[in-house]
Design a protein around this motif. Structure first.
Motif, mmCIF file in Angstrom:
data_model
loop_
_atom_site.group_PDB
_atom_site.id
_atom_site.type_symbol
_atom_site.label_atom_id
_atom_site.label_comp_id
_atom_site.label_asym_id
_atom_site.label_seq_id
_atom_site.Cartn_x
_atom_site.Cartn_y
_atom_site.Cartn_z
ATOM 1 N N GLU A 192 -13.824 13.157 1.020
ATOM 2 C CA GLU A 192 -13.876 12.003 1.918
ATOM 3 C C GLU A 192 -12.917 12.112 3.101
ATOM 4 O O GLU A 192 -12.916 11.240 3.974
ATOM 5 C CB GLU A 192 -13.538 10.726 1.134
ATOM 6 C CG GLU A 192 -14.495 10.406 -0.013
ATOM 7 C CD GLU A 192 -15.930 10.244 0.453
ATOM 8 O OE1 GLU A 192 -16.133 9.585 1.500
ATOM 9 O OE2 GLU A 192 -16.844 10.788 -0.196
ATOM 10 N N LEU A 193 -12.088 13.151 3.138
ATOM 11 C CA LEU A 193 -11.087 13.268 4.194
ATOM 12 C C LEU A 193 -11.639 14.014 5.405
ATOM 13 O O LEU A 193 -12.478 14.905 5.274
ATOM 14 C CB LEU A 193 -9.845 13.991 3.666
ATOM 15 C CG LEU A 193 -9.108 13.292 2.513
ATOM 16 C CD1 LEU A 193 -7.977 14.176 2.001
ATOM 17 C CD2 LEU A 193 -8.574 11.939 2.950
ATOM 18 N N PRO A 194 -11.148 13.690 6.621
ATOM 19 C CA PRO A 194 -11.636 14.347 7.842
ATOM 20 C C PRO A 194 -10.853 15.612 8.179
ATOM 21 O O PRO A 194 -9.714 15.783 7.734
ATOM 22 C CB PRO A 194 -11.389 13.276 8.913
ATOM 23 C CG PRO A 194 -10.147 12.581 8.438
ATOM 24 C CD PRO A 194 -10.220 12.586 6.918
ATOM 25 N N ASN A 195 -11.462 16.472 8.988
ATOM 26 C CA ASN A 195 -10.764 17.661 9.512
ATOM 27 C C ASN A 195 -10.108 17.320 10.850
ATOM 28 O O ASN A 195 -10.168 18.100 11.790
ATOM 29 C CB ASN A 195 -11.749 18.823 9.698
ATOM 30 C CG ASN A 195 -12.313 19.337 8.397
ATOM 31 O OD1 ASN A 195 -13.458 19.060 8.054
ATOM 32 N ND2 ASN A 195 -11.518 20.068 7.652
ATOM 33 N N ASN A 196 -9.481 16.149 10.933
ATOM 34 C CA ASN A 196 -8.935 15.655 12.200
ATOM 35 C C ASN A 196 -7.418 15.497 12.139
ATOM 36 O O ASN A 196 -6.819 15.578 11.075
ATOM 37 C CB ASN A 196 -9.566 14.302 12.556
ATOM 38 C CG ASN A 196 -11.067 14.393 12.736
ATOM 39 O OD1 ASN A 196 -11.787 14.662 11.799
ATOM 40 N ND2 ASN A 196 -11.544 14.148 13.931
ATOM 41 N N THR A 197 -6.836 15.214 13.319
ATOM 42 C CA THR A 197 -5.391 15.039 13.431
ATOM 43 C C THR A 197 -4.992 13.611 13.081
ATOM 44 O O THR A 197 -5.632 12.659 13.513
ATOM 45 C CB THR A 197 -4.932 15.359 14.866
ATOM 46 O OG1 THR A 197 -5.266 16.709 15.167
ATOM 47 C CG2 THR A 197 -3.432 15.177 15.034
ATOM 48 N N GLY A 198 -3.924 13.487 12.324
ATOM 49 C CA GLY A 198 -3.437 12.161 11.982
ATOM 50 C C GLY A 198 -2.360 12.209 10.912
ATOM 51 O O GLY A 198 -1.732 13.242 10.678
ATOM 52 N N ILE A 199 -2.144 11.072 10.259
ATOM 53 C CA ILE A 199 -1.198 10.934 9.166
ATOM 54 C C ILE A 199 -1.978 10.644 7.897
ATOM 55 O O ILE A 199 -2.928 9.855 7.914
ATOM 56 C CB ILE A 199 -0.237 9.746 9.406
ATOM 57 C CG1 ILE A 199 0.443 9.877 10.759
ATOM 58 C CG2 ILE A 199 0.799 9.649 8.292
ATOM 59 C CD1 ILE A 199 1.519 10.890 10.857
ATOM 60 N N PHE A 200 -1.601 11.270 6.781
ATOM 61 C CA PHE A 200 -2.235 10.922 5.507
ATOM 62 C C PHE A 200 -1.173 10.457 4.524
ATOM 63 O O PHE A 200 -0.004 10.834 4.615
ATOM 64 C CB PHE A 200 -3.045 12.095 4.939
ATOM 65 C CG PHE A 200 -2.228 13.307 4.577
ATOM 66 C CD1 PHE A 200 -1.652 13.440 3.318
ATOM 67 C CD2 PHE A 200 -2.044 14.326 5.494
ATOM 68 C CE1 PHE A 200 -0.904 14.558 2.989
ATOM 69 C CE2 PHE A 200 -1.289 15.455 5.181
ATOM 70 C CZ PHE A 200 -0.719 15.560 3.913
ATOM 71 N N TYR A 201 -1.617 9.595 3.595
ATOM 72 C CA TYR A 201 -0.725 8.971 2.637
ATOM 73 C C TYR A 201 -1.261 9.201 1.223
ATOM 74 O O TYR A 201 -2.416 8.890 0.938
ATOM 75 C CB TYR A 201 -0.643 7.456 2.894
ATOM 76 C CG TYR A 201 -0.350 7.097 4.334
ATOM 77 C CD1 TYR A 201 0.953 6.911 4.776
ATOM 78 C CD2 TYR A 201 -1.392 6.952 5.260
ATOM 79 C CE1 TYR A 201 1.225 6.585 6.101
ATOM 80 C CE2 TYR A 201 -1.133 6.631 6.584
ATOM 81 C CZ TYR A 201 0.173 6.447 7.001
ATOM 82 O OH TYR A 201 0.431 6.134 8.315
ATOM 83 N N MET A 202 -0.435 9.745 0.351
ATOM 84 C CA MET A 202 -0.829 9.984 -1.034
ATOM 85 C C MET A 202 -0.233 8.868 -1.898
ATOM 86 O O MET A 202 0.976 8.604 -1.838
ATOM 87 C CB MET A 202 -0.354 11.365 -1.478
ATOM 88 C CG MET A 202 -0.875 12.467 -0.565
ATOM 89 S SD MET A 202 -0.318 14.140 -0.960
ATOM 90 C CE MET A 202 -1.593 14.679 -2.078
ATOM 91 N N HIS A 203 -1.099 8.201 -2.678
ATOM 92 C CA HIS A 203 -0.695 7.030 -3.454
ATOM 93 C C HIS A 203 -0.733 7.336 -4.952
ATOM 94 O O HIS A 203 -1.587 8.083 -5.427
ATOM 95 C CB HIS A 203 -1.657 5.863 -3.185
ATOM 96 C CG HIS A 203 -1.785 5.493 -1.742
ATOM 97 N ND1 HIS A 203 -1.134 4.420 -1.177
ATOM 98 C CD2 HIS A 203 -2.515 6.063 -0.733
ATOM 99 C CE1 HIS A 203 -1.461 4.332 0.109
ATOM 100 N NE2 HIS A 203 -2.289 5.316 0.399
ATOM 101 N N ASN A 204 0.171 6.697 -5.708
ATOM 102 C CA ASN A 204 0.131 6.813 -7.171
ATOM 103 C C ASN A 204 -0.778 5.733 -7.761
ATOM 104 O O ASN A 204 -1.452 4.991 -7.020
ATOM 105 C CB ASN A 204 1.549 6.757 -7.759
ATOM 106 C CG ASN A 204 2.229 5.412 -7.516
ATOM 107 O OD1 ASN A 204 1.603 4.434 -7.105
ATOM 108 N ND2 ASN A 204 3.525 5.353 -7.768
ATOM 109 N N LYS A 205 -0.775 5.613 -9.070
ATOM 110 C CA LYS A 205 -1.686 4.679 -9.748
ATOM 111 C C LYS A 205 -1.402 3.218 -9.380
ATOM 112 O O LYS A 205 -2.282 2.360 -9.475
ATOM 113 C CB LYS A 205 -1.613 4.848 -11.261
ATOM 114 C CG LYS A 205 -0.234 4.638 -11.886
ATOM 115 C CD LYS A 205 -0.262 4.903 -13.387
ATOM 116 C CE LYS A 205 1.127 4.822 -14.003
ATOM 117 N NZ LYS A 205 1.763 3.521 -13.861
ATOM 118 N N ASP A 206 -0.159 2.921 -8.932
ATOM 119 C CA ASP A 206 0.198 1.556 -8.546
ATOM 120 C C ASP A 206 -0.055 1.288 -7.064
ATOM 121 O O ASP A 206 0.219 0.185 -6.581
ATOM 122 C CB ASP A 206 1.669 1.290 -8.865
ATOM 123 C CG ASP A 206 1.965 1.417 -10.353
ATOM 124 O OD1 ASP A 206 1.132 0.939 -11.144
ATOM 125 O OD2 ASP A 206 3.009 1.999 -10.709
ATOM 126 N N GLY A 207 -0.551 2.306 -6.357
ATOM 127 C CA GLY A 207 -0.815 2.153 -4.929
ATOM 128 C C GLY A 207 0.371 2.488 -4.041
ATOM 129 O O GLY A 207 0.271 2.433 -2.805
#
Length: 456
Positions: A192-207
């Protein structure tokens, strides 16, 4: 039993590569007992740099078997074996991807000769296959072809088996079948992720955000994080239950946003920036002959810092670069210690400031121009314009009185020509010296689409 493997591919986007050649040697620890070597028709174009590297082109593969035609043989020769490859994670991922396209779940244990070499040959200068085997006196031919590299890997592996006298390291290095591979959940996330420039955020089970980073290719970077080895990387992959992202359109906005959010959110697995990212600066003084001198000093020793750097080395490189490009004098700027004229005067890159032949005003005007390039003046009121998040959109970074105000996106020029409209579009950011350092560092290496001077 081992299956020593090497694969050549088409190159291209992560998980979209195709196999062009494969070599597998079944090895019992002493000798090769079976082998399979074949070109493979990937049914897609080969990247030009790969053609140049391997010598394999589309014409050679026109009559070669397609992967589904060799899949059964690959399964047979690798059954009940441990796959051995130099950078096994890559070869195993490619094989798994090809089999997944056929609807088959291909699983084998893997052993990486890069990992083994780092453990058993800790003093090696390089762990790339070519340099490593050359340093060990192992003959290699047909580099960057599957069979040539596979044969070199066999010879390297034999040496490593001998060096592993306690037989403990090999046991510890064998990875579980899916280590270095994406789980089904992770595949769904990455898809579901794009091949574009930006910031990504990885979340745990609690968000909660446990990791954030900027990237010019979000999908590829998250893929890398999920498959990276090391305890911290494995824990991050295990704890990540969701990945969200925000596109920025260009890298400079992403850099500024990443820096501010790391300081604010302090995610568990991210590296937090230092309190001050720069240590040195350029200072301007005037010598006894009236010429402006550019000197590198520690930031605290300069009353009016002109450009910020994270060390002496990067400052020296930049000073040398602008001295050469704007025909400044190496002697005046302390690069040359010549007694009379500098060497630049002889070859025409210096106009004679070192021997007082150039008009001081003309020289000093060029120094001021040099300082202005890629540096944010105290009184600067500018807009940095660049790509937006989609076609037709542009990004704007606003700097007022030499300090970052924020960034925004616009579609029509009148939105940035009217300061009141512009300011409503801007998302505020902290206008710190670190922000200026990040902007200046970026502009020294790359360009934005346009820099617009604003009326004070």
């Amino acid at each position: 039993m081992y299956a020593i493997l090497d694969i050549e591919t088409t190159g291209g986007k992560f998980n979209e590569e195709g196999i062009t050649e494969i070599a597998i040697h079944k090895f019992d620890g002493q000798k090769v007992v079976d082998k399979f070597i074949s070109l493979v028709n990937p049914e897609k174009e080969i990247q030009p740099f790969v053609v140049k590297l391997t010598g394999i082109n589309s014409k050679m593969l026109h009559t070669a078997p397609k992967f589904h035609e060799v899949a059964k043989r690959i399964i047979e020769i690798t059954e009940d074996t441990v796959l051995v490859a130099h950078n096994a994670q890559f070869d195993y991922r490619i094989l798994r991807t090809e089999f997944r396209r056929l609807g088959y779940n291909f699983e084998r244990k893997t052993l990486c000769t890069v990992d083994l070499s780092k453990l058993l040959l800790p003093d090696a200068e390089s762990y790339s296959l070519g340099k490593l085997v050359r340093s060990l006196g192992i003959p290699v031919s047909d580099r960057h072809r599957a069979n040539g590299d596979a044969l070199a890997t066999i010879k390297l592996f034999k040496l490593l088996l001998v060096k592993d006298s306690e037989k403990i390291i090999i046991k510890d290095t064998i990875r579980k079948e899916t280590q270095g591979e994406l789980s089904e959940k992770q595949l769904d996330i990455v898809r579901e992720l794009p091949n574009n420039t930006g910031i990504f955020y990885m979340h745990n089970k609690d968000g909660d955000i446990i990791y954030l980073s900027k990237s010019t290719d979000i999908k590829k970077r998250v893929n890398q994080l999920f498959t990276k080895s090391g305890d911290k990387s494995r824990k991050l992959a295990k704890d990540t239950k969701k990945v969200t992202y925000e596109l920025t359109g260009n890298e400079l906005v992403a850099i500024l946003k990443e820096h501010e959010e790391l300081l604010k959110l302090k995610p568990k697995y991210s590296s937090i920036p230092r309190k001050r990212m720069f240590s040195h600066t350029l200072c301007k003084t005037e010598n006894e002959n009236g010429y402006f001198v550019l000197e590198i000093k520690a930031y605290r020793e300069c009353k009016e810092p002109l450009a910020l750097f994270n060390g002496v080395f990067s400052a020296k490189n930049y000073l040398y670069k602008i001295t050469k490009e704007l025909e400044l004098c190496e002697k005046v700027n302390g690069i040359s210690e010549a007694r009379n004229n500098c060497s630049g005067y002889k070859n025409g890159t210096c106009k004679g400031a070192c021997i007082s032949k150039e008009d001081q005003k003309e020289y000093n005007d060029r120094v001021v121009a040099a300082i202005s390039r890629n540096s944010i003046r105290k009184d600067a009121n500018i807009l940095l314009l660049d790509k937006g998040r989609e076609i037709g959109e542009q990004s704007a970074i606003l700097i007022k009185n030499g300090s970052l105000v924020g960034f925004g996106f616009y579609d029509l020029n009148y939105q940035i020509n009217n300061i009141h409209i512009l300011e409503t579009l801007i998302t505020p950011m902290n206008g710190t010296r670190d922000a200026n350092f990040l902007i200046e560092s970026y502009l020294r290496k790359k360009r934005v689409h346009k820099i617009v001077e604003l009326n004070a």
